[in-house]
Design a protein around this motif. Structure first.
Motif, short mmCIF file in Angstrom:
data_model
loop_
_atom_site.label_atom_id
_atom_site.label_comp_id
_atom_site.label_asym_id
_atom_site.label_seq_id
_atom_site.Cartn_x
_atom_site.Cartn_y
_atom_site.Cartn_z
N LYS A 136 26.91 36.49 53.23
CA LYS A 136 27.63 35.67 52.25
C LYS A 136 28.94 36.36 51.84
CE LYS A 136 23.56 33.40 50.15
NZ LYS A 136 24.05 32.03 50.04
N ARG A 143 31.33 26.83 48.29
CA ARG A 143 30.26 25.84 48.17
C ARG A 143 30.85 24.43 48.25
NH1 ARG A 143 24.65 27.73 47.19
NH2 ARG A 143 24.91 29.98 46.89
N HIS A 161 32.05 32.27 46.08
CA HIS A 161 32.06 31.57 47.36
C HIS A 161 31.05 32.24 48.27
CE1 HIS A 161 36.40 29.78 46.90
NE2 HIS A 161 35.59 29.47 45.91
N SER A 163 28.37 30.27 50.26
CA SER A 163 27.56 29.17 50.76
C SER A 163 26.87 29.47 52.09
CB SER A 163 28.43 27.92 50.91
OG SER A 163 27.66 26.75 51.05
N SER A 166 22.54 29.81 53.85
CA SER A 166 21.72 29.53 52.66
C SER A 166 20.62 30.56 52.51
CB SER A 166 21.10 28.13 52.79
OG SER A 166 20.04 27.97 51.87
N ARG A 201 18.14 21.96 49.72
CA ARG A 201 19.39 22.62 49.32
C ARG A 201 20.57 21.65 49.44
NH1 ARG A 201 18.51 25.43 45.97
NH2 ARG A 201 20.24 26.88 46.26
N VAL A 206 24.25 21.85 46.92
CA VAL A 206 24.79 23.20 46.80
C VAL A 206 25.03 23.87 48.16
CG1 VAL A 206 23.79 23.54 44.51
CG2 VAL A 206 22.48 24.23 46.54
N HIS A 207 24.69 23.18 49.25
CA HIS A 207 24.89 23.73 50.59
C HIS A 207 25.28 22.64 51.57
CE1 HIS A 207 23.86 27.98 50.43
NE2 HIS A 207 22.84 27.70 49.65
N ASP A 211 25.06 25.37 56.76
CA ASP A 211 24.55 26.56 56.08
C ASP A 211 23.06 26.74 56.36
OD1 ASP A 211 27.05 26.88 54.87
OD2 ASP A 211 26.44 25.90 53.01
#
Length: 255
Positions: A136, A143, A161, A163, A166, A201, A206-207, A211
């Motif tokens: 990450k 994201r 940042h 994303s 995951s 997710r 959020v992804h 990801d």
């Protein structure tokens, strides 16, 4: 040791498209060991020997056509998600251990009754936390809701940042691979649950789908490496012995 190396190689060749090497895999790069946060150390994996970046491609750029298609898909899912789906995604957002698979193995599949399995799960989470955090931090992908402010995520948000990949999905797939080894008769529903957990997710907003796909591929690579270590095989054997006495009935499922 040789048979576990062969098994690792075989696992990687089953990733759907073969072994994926990063374009710079054959060139001098910063070792992953140098990017693992000091507060997050892996338990089974030696980052000096195993560079997880070799198994991933760079994530799509924010202004790429791929990201635009992914954002379009996120909007489609957001518009169609039900209250029940949102609630399940939020529950999964709050739980990140092997016991998310109680939906497959039943409500008696819990940490209080299975200390060896719980310990193995905790150690898997350490490896995911260390390897995931290093990736990450290296890729620093924004994201979806940081790129497109018209999205309406329904789970916990971050300002960093981070994303790609995951972390939740990586945990879920790692645990699925281990649990399918421990309870092979439930292999199919276990992996179905792993896919559901990863998809949630995206339901959360959020992804990106890329990801979670990266997490799936990375989980296979990490699992293959873990199987080459004595420490992991010993803990796996302890969990198998603990679970062997249990009979998981379909009537006990909680969902």
């Amino acid at each position: 040791m040789q048979k576990y190396f062969i098994r690792w190689t075989a696992v990687m060749l089953c990733l759907g498209g073969g072994l994926v090497l990063h374009p710079w895999a054959q060139q001098p790069v910063i070792k992953i060991a140098e990017t693992v946060p000091s507060s997050k150390k892996p338990y089974f994996i030696d980052p000096q020997q195993f560079d997880v970046r070799e198994f991933l491609l760079d994530p799509p750029q924010a202004d790429s056509s791929i990201t635009q298609l992914e954002l379009k898909e996120l909007h489609r899912i957001e518009q169609g998600r039900t209250a029940h789906e949102v609630e399940q995604a939020r529950q999964d957002d709050q739980e990140e251990d092997i016991f998310i698979y109680k939906t497959v193995l039943g409500s008696s599949f819990r940490s209080d009754d299975l200390p060896a399995t719980a310990r193995l799960s905790d150690h898997l989470k350490k490896d995911q936390g260390a390897m995931g955090a290093s990736l990450k931090g290296y890729y620093q992908r924004a994201r979806p809701y940081q790129v497109d402010v018209t999205l309406h995520p329904v789970c916990a948000l971050k300002t960093t940042h981070d994303s790609y990949p995951s972390g939740h999905a990586l945990t879920g797939y790692l645990e699925a691979l281990v649990l399918a080894d421990l309870v092979p008769q439930e292999r199919t529903p276990i992996f179905q649950r792993a896919d559901e957990y990863a998809h949630n997710r995206i339901v959360c907003g959020v992804h990106y789908p890329s990801d979670t796909e990266a997490s799936r591929r990375l989980a296979y690579a990490m699992y293959g490496y873990m199987m080459s270590t004595q420490k992991f095989r010993e803990e796996l054997s302890e969990a198998r012995a603990e679970l062997s006495a249990k009979q998981w009935g379909q009537h006990d499922k909680v969902r």
